[in-house]
Design an enzyme around this catalytic site. Structure first.
Site, PDB file in Angstrom:
ATOM      1  N   HIS A 122       4.609  19.314 -23.364  1.00 54.93           N
ATOM      2  CA  HIS A 122       4.759  18.450 -22.199  1.00 54.93           C
ATOM      3  C   HIS A 122       5.304  19.296 -21.059  1.00 54.93           C
ATOM      4  CE1 HIS A 122       6.661  15.283 -19.731  1.00 54.93           C
ATOM      5  NE2 HIS A 122       5.909  14.392 -20.364  1.00 54.93           N
ATOM      6  N   GLN A 202       8.193  12.193 -29.099  1.00 60.08           N
ATOM      7  CA  GLN A 202       7.183  11.515 -29.904  1.00 60.08           C
ATOM      8  C   GLN A 202       7.522  11.551 -31.393  1.00 60.08           C
ATOM      9  OE1 GLN A 202       4.838   9.801 -28.426  1.00 60.08           O
ATOM     10  NE2 GLN A 202       5.289  10.590 -26.391  1.00 60.08           N
ATOM     11  N   LYS A 225      11.221   5.472 -25.106  1.00 58.07           N
ATOM     12  CA  LYS A 225      10.159   5.611 -26.106  1.00 58.07           C
ATOM     13  C   LYS A 225      10.587   5.098 -27.475  1.00 58.07           C
ATOM     14  CE  LYS A 225       8.254   9.753 -23.849  1.00 58.07           C
ATOM     15  NZ  LYS A 225       7.084   9.165 -23.184  1.00 58.07           N
TER      16      LYS A 225
END
Length: 404
Positions: A122, A202, A225
């Site tokens: 990222h 993630q 998230k």
């Protein structure tokens, strides 16, 4: 049993109609929806127990301080850190990575050193190290991944050397879904004397995470998230590393003794939490992590792995659809293109069918270009996703093909 019906009822937004259709939310990799338990916790604090933390000798301040520090202990439990003192609250994972760069990096990296990252990073874990490289002069090395998006052990080991002082990688790619073999990578990095930072945004939301077992030196993730509020993130750091790091920002609540001539600083984590913190957001994050742990991280992992396989099988039914990132070990992130349809047009049509997907380079433009594209559509799973979501996606994709 994984009671997906009950779980979905915990998320009020999922009952909302989108363009008159069932709400098929498949963008959890960007930001996950919030369960009612988290919403209620935040409302409870703002409506009846709000004050500033660490500062007041009155009931409201003492209550919220207790809640704030309890949230830190929840994060410690979630990650299985040795101590709550190893948990630093930040605004998000981006700030957590920047904190490491601006403190540990500036103090310990020199122009003769090397920092190693992957092609799958990222922007937060790429641009940060580029900027520090330009300031200090160390070499930033990038190890290749395979064409299917899978991890290449030989490429990784080829770039590890005695000059490597830090390895900073994602635990799971937000574009490809690739899950990196973190424990083995960390062991290899330590063997050459390097520290290891995990971008866990993630990873931690889908996988049981034990930082002591992994033996990572740093790990960052974002609250939004992990079914918590925005504006809150976490940096885990080994105690001895945090103790050796200088402050990142300066102001109230991170100092020890202040005079007009000089200042001394508090111990971690307070040293890195200058000013009034995102206290309500931190408490909301604690509630979100408790929610996940109540379901069981192993249960979430199993549910999402089964749904990942179901999704891949169903996507293969769409003629002209190319899945980008087909590693055997991957999580519930599916980037794809459909022949003859620009991803933006595709997303527009899917939205009309109540299906929410992400489009673009997903804050990983070099990776998307490395895979041969400028823009990708992306569907991603959360703990509330089910087979009906995937079936709705497939029907919407089939309908989109009829327009082109």
């Amino acid at each position: 049993m994984y009671d997906i019906t009950s779980i979905r009822c915990d998320f009020p937004v999922l009952s909302r109609k989108i363009n008159g259709k069932r709400n098929t939310f498949l963008d959890s990799a960007a930001s996950a929806q919030k369960p009612q338990q988290v919403i209620d916790k935040i409302v409870d604090i703002y409506s009846g127990r709000y004050a500033n933390v660490h500062r007041g000798s009155y009931l409201l301040s003492e209550e919220i301080t207790s809640e704030y520090e309890y949230a830190r202990r929840i994060v410690q439990k979630f990650l299985n850190a040795r101590s709550e003192q190893e948990i630093v609250f930040t605004r998000n994972a981006t700030e957590a990575i920047n904190l490491v760069a601006s403190t540990w990096g500036k103090k310990f990296l020199t122009k003769i050193d090397e920092v190693l990252i992957s092609e799958a990073e990222h922007h937060a874990n790429l641009v940060t190290w580029q900027m520090l490289r330009d300031e200090i002069g160390f070499e930033l090395k990038i190890f290749k991944i395979n064409d299917d998006g899978s991890f290449d052990w030989e490429e990784y080991c080829k770039l590890l050397s005695g000059k490597t002082k830090l390895v900073a990688v994602t635990g799971m790619s937000n574009v490809l879904g690739t899950v990196f073999p973190l424990k083995e990578m960390i062991c290899a990095a330590h063997q050459v004397g390097a520290k290891f930072l995990v971008d866990g945004c993630q990873y931690v939301v889908h996988h049981p995470t034990d930082v002591q077992d992994l033996d990572c030196d740093f790990l960052a993730f974002s609250g939004h998230k992990t079914y918590g509020p925005s504006g809150i993130g976490v940096l885990y750091g080994k105690q001895e590393l945090l103790d050796a790091m200088p402050p990142y920002q300066f102001g109230g609540d991170m100092v020890n003794v202040v005079t007009y001539q000089t200042t001394t600083f508090d111990v971690p984590p307070a040293r890195f939490e200058a000013g009034t913190p995102a206290m309500v957001q931190a408490i909301g994050l604690g509630s979100a992590l408790e929610y996940m742990m109540d379901i069981g991280m192993n249960n979430i992992f199993k549910h999402e792995q089964d749904l990942t396989q179901y999704t891949r099988n169903r996507l293969s039914e769409i003629k002209g659809l190319i899945e980008v990132g087909t590693a055997h070990d991957k999580g519930g992130v599916f980037s794809f293109v459909v022949d003859g349809i620009h991803p933006q047009d595709l997303a527009f049509i899917l939205d009309k069918e109540g299906v929410s997907v992400r489009v673009g380079h997903h804050c990983a433009a070099p990776l998307v270009r490395r895979m041969g594209y400028e823009s990708l559509a992306r569907a991603s799973l959360g703990l509330y996703s089910n087979q009906e979501d995937i079936d709705s996606l497939i029907l919407a994709l089939q309908k989109a093909k009829t327009f082109f």
